[in-house]
Design an enzyme around this catalytic site. Structure first.
Site, PDB file in Angstrom:
ATOM      1  N   THR A 161       4.406   0.829 -13.762  1.00  0.00           N
ATOM      2  CA  THR A 161       5.677   0.125 -13.608  1.00  0.00           C
ATOM      3  C   THR A 161       5.420  -1.055 -12.669  1.00  0.00           C
ATOM      4  O   THR A 161       4.340  -1.157 -12.084  1.00  0.00           O
ATOM      5  CB  THR A 161       6.747   1.029 -12.965  1.00  0.00           C
ATOM      6  OG1 THR A 161       6.329   1.359 -11.631  1.00  0.00           O
ATOM      7  CG2 THR A 161       6.957   2.311 -13.758  1.00  0.00           C
TER       8      THR A 161
ATOM      9  N   VAL B  65      -0.383   4.394  -5.841  1.00  0.00           N
ATOM     10  CA  VAL B  65       0.274   3.296  -5.132  1.00  0.00           C
ATOM     11  C   VAL B  65      -0.272   1.960  -5.630  1.00  0.00           C
ATOM     12  O   VAL B  65      -1.472   1.680  -5.531  1.00  0.00           O
ATOM     13  CB  VAL B  65       0.077   3.426  -3.604  1.00  0.00           C
ATOM     14  CG1 VAL B  65       0.816   2.300  -2.885  1.00  0.00           C
ATOM     15  CG2 VAL B  65       0.553   4.787  -3.109  1.00  0.00           C
ATOM     16  N   LYS B  66       0.652   1.154  -6.160  1.00  0.00           N
ATOM     17  CA  LYS B  66       0.252  -0.132  -6.738  1.00  0.00           C
ATOM     18  C   LYS B  66       0.423  -1.222  -5.679  1.00  0.00           C
ATOM     19  O   LYS B  66       1.511  -1.382  -5.108  1.00  0.00           O
ATOM     20  CB  LYS B  66       1.140  -0.412  -7.953  1.00  0.00           C
ATOM     21  CG  LYS B  66       0.586  -1.402  -8.935  1.00  0.00           C
ATOM     22  CD  LYS B  66       1.474  -1.411 -10.168  1.00  0.00           C
ATOM     23  CE  LYS B  66       0.974  -2.346 -11.226  1.00  0.00           C
ATOM     24  NZ  LYS B  66       1.935  -2.491 -12.320  1.00  0.00           N
ATOM     25  N   ILE B  67      -0.639  -1.950  -5.433  1.00  0.00           N
ATOM     26  CA  ILE B  67      -0.662  -2.925  -4.333  1.00  0.00           C
ATOM     27  C   ILE B  67      -1.169  -4.268  -4.843  1.00  0.00           C
ATOM     28  O   ILE B  67      -2.201  -4.329  -5.530  1.00  0.00           O
ATOM     29  CB  ILE B  67      -1.576  -2.406  -3.198  1.00  0.00           C
ATOM     30  CG1 ILE B  67      -0.966  -1.109  -2.665  1.00  0.00           C
ATOM     31  CG2 ILE B  67      -1.765  -3.435  -2.105  1.00  0.00           C
ATOM     32  CD1 ILE B  67      -1.607  -0.544  -1.451  1.00  0.00           C
TER      33      ILE B  67
END
Ligand code: E4P
Length: 217
Positions: free
Chosen positions: A27, A86-88
């Protein structure tokens, strides 16, 4: 190759999951906004819902841009469910956050990647996944698929364990091209995944088989 769906739409996620070929979900804040999911509580609830549908990695993106806040947000997101990755974003602060979370054993997805140099840095920082955005490169007359090939070579040269997660997929050809190159994962909209199934010769061949099966009563 693993298949992720690139959406925050629960019906689409369920539909892809029911096909039996889904390995995970990605997402981003724009995809969440498209589903009208705003505010921390609603966003967290939505991530939990996605995680209850798909038994695989679900990328949830931090909104913070400062290292310390990214880490805090990342830790909170990863506490939501074991499936959360965790998207960073690929920034200097983001790289520090990836290093920190990676050292803590928290899986990360480095996003908004558009060059081989960025891919090299993300792997050095210990990112679990790396998201090169193919479609957005193609949009500016650059070679998105070529970038995936370049990153594959670099990662193989040094046995980096970071998985290449080809993103910003626009059509089924992008998916098969990434498979030829050896991308570890592809994240695509439901439509592009469904288009892989379709072929006019399959449709006409099946129509003929069914017609012939009726012959003789
Ligand atoms: C990746 O994880 C992103 O969510 C996504 O693939 C971006 O795609 P777009 O360029 O179609 O917005």
């Amino acid at each position: 190759m693993e298949f992720f769906i690139d959406t925050a739409n629960l019906s689409e996620i369920k539909e892809a999951n029911e096909m039996g070929i889904l390995d995970g979900v990605t997402t981003n804040p724009s995809l969440m906004a498209k589903e009208n999911i705003f505010g921390k509580e609603n966003i967290n609830k939505h991530y939990r819902q996605i995680c209850s549908i798909v038994n695989g990695p679900v990328s949830a993106e931090v909104i913070a841009t400062d290292y310390k806040e990214m880490v805090q947000e990342g830790l909170a997101l990863s506490d939501l469910h074991d499936n959360i990755v965790v998207k960073i974003p690929m920034t200097a602060e983001g790289i520090k956050a990836i290093r920190y979370l990676s050292d803590k054993g928290i899986r990360t997805n480095c996003t908004l990647v558009f060059s081989a140099g960025q891919a090299l840095i993300a792997a050095k920082a210990g990112a679990t996944y790396l998201s090169p955005f193919l479609g957005r490169l193609d949009d500016i007359s650059a070679d998105g698929v070529g970038l995936v090939a370049q990153i594959r070579t670099i990662y193989d040269n040094y046995q980096f364990s970071t998985k290449i997660l080809a993103a910003s997929i626009r059509h089924p050809m992008h998916i098969t091209q990434c498979a030829e190159i050896g991308a570890d994962v592809v994240t695509a909209p439901l439509k592009a995944i469904q288009q892989l199934i379709k072929h006019p010769l399959t449709d006409s061949g099946l129509a003929q088989f069914l017609k012939d099966a009726q012959k003789g009563g």
